[in-house]
Design an enzyme around this catalytic site. Structure first.
Site, mmCIF file in Angstrom:
data_model
loop_
_atom_site.group_PDB
_atom_site.id
_atom_site.type_symbol
_atom_site.label_atom_id
_atom_site.label_comp_id
_atom_site.label_asym_id
_atom_site.label_seq_id
_atom_site.Cartn_x
_atom_site.Cartn_y
_atom_site.Cartn_z
ATOM 1 N N PRO A 11 -27.410 1.952 4.497
ATOM 2 C CA PRO A 11 -26.233 2.357 5.250
ATOM 3 C C PRO A 11 -25.119 1.313 5.304
ATOM 4 C CG PRO A 11 -28.096 1.950 6.719
ATOM 5 C CD PRO A 11 -28.628 1.946 5.310
ATOM 6 N N ASN A 12 -23.916 1.837 5.238
ATOM 7 C CA ASN A 12 -22.659 1.069 5.343
ATOM 8 C C ASN A 12 -22.316 0.279 4.083
ATOM 9 O OD1 ASN A 12 -22.133 1.816 8.143
ATOM 10 N ND2 ASN A 12 -23.908 0.552 8.628
ATOM 11 N N ARG A 19 -15.666 -3.839 4.425
ATOM 12 C CA ARG A 19 -16.457 -4.020 5.639
ATOM 13 C C ARG A 19 -16.756 -5.507 5.840
ATOM 14 N NH1 ARG A 19 -22.943 -3.507 5.405
ATOM 15 N NH2 ARG A 19 -23.314 -3.727 7.623
ATOM 16 N N TYR A 24 -19.554 -10.144 3.836
ATOM 17 C CA TYR A 24 -20.102 -9.463 2.662
ATOM 18 C C TYR A 24 -19.249 -9.598 1.398
ATOM 19 C CZ TYR A 24 -23.160 -7.434 6.191
ATOM 20 O OH TYR A 24 -24.066 -7.272 7.206
ATOM 21 N N ASN A 75 -31.541 -2.968 -1.274
ATOM 22 C CA ASN A 75 -30.894 -3.568 -0.119
ATOM 23 C C ASN A 75 -30.905 -2.488 0.957
ATOM 24 O OD1 ASN A 75 -29.352 -4.632 1.884
ATOM 25 N ND2 ASN A 75 -27.681 -5.324 0.566
ATOM 26 N N ALA A 78 -29.207 -2.170 7.293
ATOM 27 C CA ALA A 78 -29.752 -2.235 8.663
ATOM 28 C C ALA A 78 -31.174 -1.677 8.751
ATOM 29 C CB ALA A 78 -28.832 -1.490 9.618
ATOM 30 N N HIS A 81 -34.451 -3.843 9.105
ATOM 31 C CA HIS A 81 -34.959 -4.378 10.367
ATOM 32 C C HIS A 81 -35.591 -3.323 11.263
ATOM 33 C CE1 HIS A 81 -32.364 -7.453 8.783
ATOM 34 N NE2 HIS A 81 -31.287 -6.723 8.980
ATOM 35 N N ASP A 88 -43.303 2.310 4.356
ATOM 36 C CA ASP A 88 -44.414 3.179 3.942
ATOM 37 C C ASP A 88 -44.147 3.783 2.560
ATOM 38 O OD1 ASP A 88 -45.802 2.653 6.269
ATOM 39 O OD2 ASP A 88 -45.411 4.602 7.194
ATOM 40 N N GLU A 99 -36.330 -7.172 -2.778
ATOM 41 C CA GLU A 99 -35.430 -6.924 -1.642
ATOM 42 C C GLU A 99 -34.230 -7.863 -1.770
ATOM 43 O OE1 GLU A 99 -37.510 -7.631 2.025
ATOM 44 O OE2 GLU A 99 -35.680 -7.618 3.230
ATOM 45 N N HIS A 101 -30.409 -9.069 -0.076
ATOM 46 C CA HIS A 101 -29.384 -9.048 0.968
ATOM 47 C C HIS A 101 -28.212 -9.890 0.503
ATOM 48 C CE1 HIS A 101 -32.084 -7.080 3.685
ATOM 49 N NE2 HIS A 101 -33.019 -7.933 3.293
ATOM 50 N N SER A 103 -25.872 -11.205 2.429
ATOM 51 C CA SER A 103 -25.722 -12.346 3.344
ATOM 52 C C SER A 103 -27.067 -13.024 3.537
ATOM 53 C CB SER A 103 -25.186 -11.847 4.690
ATOM 54 O OG SER A 103 -26.132 -10.988 5.310
ATOM 55 N N ARG A 108 -28.152 -15.571 10.516
ATOM 56 C CA ARG A 108 -27.416 -14.654 11.379
ATOM 57 C C ARG A 108 -28.223 -14.331 12.659
ATOM 58 N NH1 ARG A 108 -25.254 -9.865 7.862
ATOM 59 N NH2 ARG A 108 -23.941 -9.619 9.713
ATOM 60 N N ARG A 112 -31.929 -9.888 12.757
ATOM 61 C CA ARG A 112 -31.903 -9.744 11.285
ATOM 62 C C ARG A 112 -32.963 -10.604 10.603
ATOM 63 N NH1 ARG A 112 -26.971 -6.934 10.472
ATOM 64 N NH2 ARG A 112 -25.464 -7.492 12.050
HETATM 65 C C1 DQA Z 1 -27.520 -6.749 4.715
HETATM 66 C C2 DQA Z 1 -27.951 -7.502 5.979
HETATM 67 C C3 DQA Z 1 -28.341 -6.533 7.084
HETATM 68 O O1 DQA Z 1 -28.751 -7.249 8.245
HETATM 69 C C4 DQA Z 1 -27.165 -5.666 7.454
HETATM 70 O O2 DQA Z 1 -27.527 -4.708 8.418
HETATM 71 C C5 DQA Z 1 -26.512 -5.021 6.269
HETATM 72 C C6 DQA Z 1 -26.412 -5.756 5.010
HETATM 73 C C7 DQA Z 1 -26.988 -7.724 3.631
HETATM 74 O O3 DQA Z 1 -26.860 -7.274 2.488
HETATM 75 O O4 DQA Z 1 -26.680 -8.879 3.915
HETATM 76 O O5 DQA Z 1 -25.980 -3.936 6.369
HETATM 77 O O6 DQA Z 1 -28.638 -6.078 4.191
#
Ligand code: DQA
Length: 145
Positions: A11-12, A19, A24, A75, A78, A81, A88, A99, A101, A103, A108, A112
């Protein structure tokens, strides 16, 4: 036939580039996809790029990967977490998982610092910005020979 790697974004991340660019960066998700396509070509891999703001859609895509993918780069944003459902689903996937990320989540907020997905991931990359996706692809190419 070349291996297919699923690159899944939560998401996002569709808002990447606009954003919180101070966190980011200014590159968009389309920029990441095109960088991944180029790198995959160089490595002899094929990528399937996917983003969703919906947990169930990500779970469905991981199920699809069980039949189609030789590895997953995810990735979960959110959902990292919060999502036992994504953990699963990944536990039902039998090939390598990385995985990523953008950031450095450990620098942070404390919420997170915990990742459900890390309980399954073969490796975790955080804080390298969009280069983290490329590094993950490089690793999978090496792993898949
Ligand atoms: C993220 C880090 C997450 O904590 C956050 O909710 C994101 C992006 C990252 O790519 O740094 O949406 O996964």
């Amino acid at each position: 036939m070349s291996h297919v790697i699923y690159v899944l974004n939560g998401p996002n991340l569709n808002l990447l580039g606009t954003r919180q660019p101070e966190v980011y960066g200014y590159e968009t998700l389309a920029d990441v996809e095109s960088m991944m396509v180029d790198k995959a070509q160089e490595l002899g891999l094929t990528i399937e790029f996917f983003q969703s703001n919906h947990e169930g859609a990500i779970v469905d895509k991981i199920h699809e990967a069980r039949e189609k993918a030789a590895g997953i780069i995810i990735n979960p944003a959110a959902y990292t977490h919060t999502s036992v459902a994504i953990l699963d689903a990944l536990n039902a996937f039998d090939a390598p998982v990385v995985e990523v990320h953008l950031s450095n989540v450990h620098k942070r907020e404390s919420f997170r610092h915990h990742s459900y997905v890390s309980l399954r991931a073969d490796g975790v990359i955080a804080g390298l910005g969009t280069r983290g996706y490329v590094a993950a692809l490089d690793y999978l190419a090496h792993r898949l020979g």
